[in-house]
Design a protein around this motif. Structure first.
Motif, PDB file in Angstrom:
ATOM      1  N   TYR A  66      -1.291   0.830   6.054  1.00  0.00           N
ATOM      2  CA  TYR A  66      -2.582   1.396   5.637  1.00  0.00           C
ATOM      3  C   TYR A  66      -2.696   2.870   6.026  1.00  0.00           C
ATOM      4  O   TYR A  66      -3.294   3.654   5.292  1.00  0.00           O
ATOM      5  CB  TYR A  66      -3.733   0.605   6.238  1.00  0.00           C
ATOM      6  CG  TYR A  66      -4.114  -0.618   5.440  1.00  0.00           C
ATOM      7  CD1 TYR A  66      -4.591  -0.501   4.132  1.00  0.00           C
ATOM      8  CD2 TYR A  66      -4.001  -1.902   5.971  1.00  0.00           C
ATOM      9  CE1 TYR A  66      -4.932  -1.614   3.385  1.00  0.00           C
ATOM     10  CE2 TYR A  66      -4.347  -3.025   5.223  1.00  0.00           C
ATOM     11  CZ  TYR A  66      -4.815  -2.870   3.936  1.00  0.00           C
ATOM     12  OH  TYR A  66      -5.155  -3.978   3.186  1.00  0.00           O
ATOM     13  N   LEU A  67      -2.122   3.246   7.162  1.00  0.00           N
ATOM     14  CA  LEU A  67      -2.197   4.644   7.579  1.00  0.00           C
ATOM     15  C   LEU A  67      -1.279   5.522   6.735  1.00  0.00           C
ATOM     16  O   LEU A  67      -1.730   6.533   6.174  1.00  0.00           O
ATOM     17  CB  LEU A  67      -1.818   4.788   9.058  1.00  0.00           C
ATOM     18  CG  LEU A  67      -1.792   6.234   9.575  1.00  0.00           C
ATOM     19  CD1 LEU A  67      -3.177   6.876   9.489  1.00  0.00           C
ATOM     20  CD2 LEU A  67      -1.270   6.292  11.014  1.00  0.00           C
ATOM     21  N   LEU A  75       4.005   3.302  -4.752  1.00  0.00           N
ATOM     22  CA  LEU A  75       3.619   4.115  -5.898  1.00  0.00           C
ATOM     23  C   LEU A  75       3.972   3.429  -7.216  1.00  0.00           C
ATOM     24  O   LEU A  75       3.181   3.439  -8.163  1.00  0.00           O
ATOM     25  CB  LEU A  75       4.291   5.485  -5.826  1.00  0.00           C
ATOM     26  CG  LEU A  75       3.783   6.432  -4.737  1.00  0.00           C
ATOM     27  CD1 LEU A  75       4.565   7.743  -4.763  1.00  0.00           C
ATOM     28  CD2 LEU A  75       2.293   6.711  -4.897  1.00  0.00           C
ATOM     29  N   MET A  76       5.149   2.848  -7.285  1.00  0.00           N
ATOM     30  CA  MET A  76       5.573   2.212  -8.530  1.00  0.00           C
ATOM     31  C   MET A  76       4.754   0.967  -8.842  1.00  0.00           C
ATOM     32  O   MET A  76       4.501   0.657 -10.008  1.00  0.00           O
ATOM     33  CB  MET A  76       7.065   1.858  -8.469  1.00  0.00           C
ATOM     34  CG  MET A  76       8.004   3.048  -8.500  1.00  0.00           C
ATOM     35  SD  MET A  76       7.741   4.158  -9.905  1.00  0.00           S
ATOM     36  CE  MET A  76       7.899   3.029 -11.292  1.00  0.00           C
ATOM     37  N   ASP A  77       4.332   0.248  -7.801  1.00  0.00           N
ATOM     38  CA  ASP A  77       3.596  -0.999  -8.024  1.00  0.00           C
ATOM     39  C   ASP A  77       2.078  -0.781  -8.008  1.00  0.00           C
ATOM     40  O   ASP A  77       1.320  -1.732  -8.163  1.00  0.00           O
ATOM     41  CB  ASP A  77       3.979  -2.026  -6.951  1.00  0.00           C
ATOM     42  CG  ASP A  77       3.642  -3.449  -7.386  1.00  0.00           C
ATOM     43  OD1 ASP A  77       4.012  -3.825  -8.517  1.00  0.00           O
ATOM     44  OD2 ASP A  77       3.007  -4.170  -6.605  1.00  0.00           O
ATOM     45  N   ASP A  78       1.637   0.451  -7.796  1.00  0.00           N
ATOM     46  CA  ASP A  78       0.201   0.769  -7.764  1.00  0.00           C
ATOM     47  C   ASP A  78      -0.539  -0.030  -6.697  1.00  0.00           C
ATOM     48  O   ASP A  78      -1.669  -0.482  -6.917  1.00  0.00           O
ATOM     49  CB  ASP A  78      -0.455   0.530  -9.136  1.00  0.00           C
ATOM     50  CG  ASP A  78      -0.189   1.684 -10.090  1.00  0.00           C
ATOM     51  OD1 ASP A  78      -0.056   2.829  -9.616  1.00  0.00           O
ATOM     52  OD2 ASP A  78      -0.091   1.442 -11.308  1.00  0.00           O
ATOM     53  N   GLY A  79       0.087  -0.208  -5.547  1.00  0.00           N
ATOM     54  CA  GLY A  79      -0.594  -0.919  -4.475  1.00  0.00           C
ATOM     55  C   GLY A  79       0.308  -1.149  -3.279  1.00  0.00           C
ATOM     56  O   GLY A  79       1.535  -1.024  -3.366  1.00  0.00           O
ATOM     57  N   LEU A  80      -0.322  -1.508  -2.180  1.00  0.00           N
ATOM     58  CA  LEU A  80       0.381  -1.717  -0.915  1.00  0.00           C
ATOM     59  C   LEU A  80       0.921  -3.133  -0.739  1.00  0.00           C
ATOM     60  O   LEU A  80       1.599  -3.399   0.247  1.00  0.00           O
ATOM     61  CB  LEU A  80      -0.585  -1.446   0.256  1.00  0.00           C
ATOM     62  CG  LEU A  80      -0.894  -0.009   0.649  1.00  0.00           C
ATOM     63  CD1 LEU A  80      -1.968   0.008   1.742  1.00  0.00           C
ATOM     64  CD2 LEU A  80       0.351   0.691   1.143  1.00  0.00           C
ATOM     65  N   GLU A  81       0.621  -4.026  -1.664  1.00  0.00           N
ATOM     66  CA  GLU A  81       0.895  -5.438  -1.407  1.00  0.00           C
ATOM     67  C   GLU A  81       2.361  -5.721  -1.063  1.00  0.00           C
ATOM     68  O   GLU A  81       2.648  -6.451  -0.106  1.00  0.00           O
ATOM     69  CB  GLU A  81       0.479  -6.296  -2.620  1.00  0.00           C
ATOM     70  CG  GLU A  81      -1.016  -6.362  -2.844  1.00  0.00           C
ATOM     71  CD  GLU A  81      -1.510  -5.389  -3.902  1.00  0.00           C
ATOM     72  OE1 GLU A  81      -2.545  -5.641  -4.530  1.00  0.00           O
ATOM     73  OE2 GLU A  81      -0.823  -4.358  -4.098  1.00  0.00           O
TER      74      GLU A  81
END
Length: 295
Positions: A154-155, A215-221
Motif C-alpha cells: 500500500y505504501l 500497473l498492468m493489472d490496474d490494481g494491487l491485488e
C-alpha cells in the motif's frame, strides 16, 4: 486506470509528503545507527533471540509494520478522503480472487522449490520443527505478515505510486522510484550483510516486478497476494542465520552457497515467466502506455 484515478482530485504533493517522509527518515536513522554500531545486524538479532526467544523477536520486528498498515489506511481514508478500494484497485471493488490466486500460486511454487532442494541436498538443511513454538509462530505469522506485507504494498505500489503519478504526470518515474526505494528499504537486512550489495538486485528486482504487475493489472491485488505468500512461506517453512526473520520454522537452511545464483534465476527468469503467465491469464495489453505513458 489504477495510477490515474486521482487525476481529477484536488491533491497536492504537500499532502503526500508527511507519511512517507517520516517513514523514510525513520528507516534512514535506523540504517545510520546500524552502520555506527560495533555490532552488525545479524549479531544484534541473535542477541535479541538469545534474550527473548525467536517468537517474541519475530513479533517485535513485524508488529510495527503491521501497525503502520492500519495507520496508513486510516490516513488515506480520513486525511486524503480516499477510499481504500481506490487505493487498492481501479475496479469497482477489490478482486479477492486475484489476491488468493497470486498467493496460492507463489506459495505453491516456493514450497515446491524448497522441498525439492531439501530432497536433492538434505545436508543443506536441518529439521528445526518443534510443535509448541511452531504453533505460536504460525498464529503470529498468519495475523501479522499479511498486514506487514500489505503495508509495504500500500505504501510503495499504492500511496507513493499514485502520489508520484500526480506529481510527474507519467508512469515510468513512479514505477522506477518505488522499485528503487523499496529495495533500499531492505539495505540494513542481514542478507545484505551476508551477501553484499548484490542483494539489491533481488530487492529492487522484486519491487520492479510488483510494480509492473500492479500497473498492468490496474490494481494491487496480485502484488498483495504474492508478497504475503513470499514472506509467510519464508517465515514458517525455512529460516536461516542470514535471514531478517529468524523464526521457529520447519527447516533451517545451513548452507547458502548457491543463494545468489537462485536469486538471479528468480529475478531474471522466474519473474518474467510469472509476468507472462499473468498477462495471458488476465489479457493484459497496451504495455507501453500502462508502464511509461502520460497521465
Amino acid at each position: 486506470m489504477y495510477i490515474e484515478q486521482l487525476k481529477n482530485k484536488k491533491e497536492t504533493l504537500i499532502k503526500y509528503l508527511p507519511f512517507p517522509l517520516v517513514f523514510f527518515l525513520f528507516m534512514g536513522f535506523n540504517y545510520i545507527a546500524t552502520l555506527a554500531s560495533e555490532t552488525n545486524t545479524n549479531e544484534m538479532i541473535q542477541m535479541m533471540i538469545d534474550s527473548l526467544g525467536k517468537n517474541i523477536v519475530f513479533a517485535i520486528m513485524v508488529l510495527p509494520l503491521a501497525a503502520l498498515c492500519v495507520i496508513l489506511l486510516l490516513w488515506v481514508k480520513f486525511f486524503h478522503k480516499q477510499s481504500i478500494t481506490s487505493l487498492t484497485t481501479a475496479r469497482q471493488k477489490i478482486d479477492y480472487k486475484r489476491v488468493f490466486f497470486s498467493f496460492f500460486l507463489w506459495a505453491a511454487i516456493l514450497v515446491t522449490v524448497i522441498l525439492v532442494q531439501y530432497f536433492v541436498s538434505p545436508d543443506d538443511f536441518v529439521i528445526n520443527f518443534k510443535l509448541a513454538p511452531f504453533l505460536v509462530l504460525l498464529v503470529l505469522a498468519l495475523i501479522l505478515i499479511p498486514l506487514q506485507t500489505s503495508f509495504e504494498e500500500y505504501l510503495f505500489r499504492g500511496y507513493l505510486m499514485q502520489g508520484l503519478g500526480l506529481l510527474t504526470k507519467n508512469k515510468w518515474f513512479p514505477l522506477l522510484f518505488t522499485s528503487i526505494t523499496f529495495g533500499l528499504m531492505h539495505i540494513a537486512n542481514p542478507e545484505v550483510g551476508a551477501f553484499g550489495l548484490q542483494m539489491m538486485v533481488f530487492y529492487i528486482g522484486t519491487g520492479l516486478f510488483l510494480g509492473i504487475i500492479t500497473l498492468m493489472d490496474d490494481g494491487l491485488e496480485l502484488a498483495l497476494g504474492f508478497h504475503a505468500a513470499n514472506n509467510l512461506v519464508a517465515a514458517i517453512l525455512v529460516t536461516s542465520n542470514n535471514s531478517a526473520l529468524q523464526t521457529n520454522a520447519i527447516f533451517e537452511q545451513v548452507s547458502t552457497e548457491n543463494s545468489m545464483t537462485e536469486i538471479y534465476i528468480q529475478v531474471f527468469v522466474v519473474f518474467p515467466i510469472l509476468i507472462f503467465f499473468f498477462a495471458k491469464k488476465y489479457k493484459w495489453n497496451d504495455w507501453k502506455n500502462k508502464l511509461t505513458g502520460k497521465i
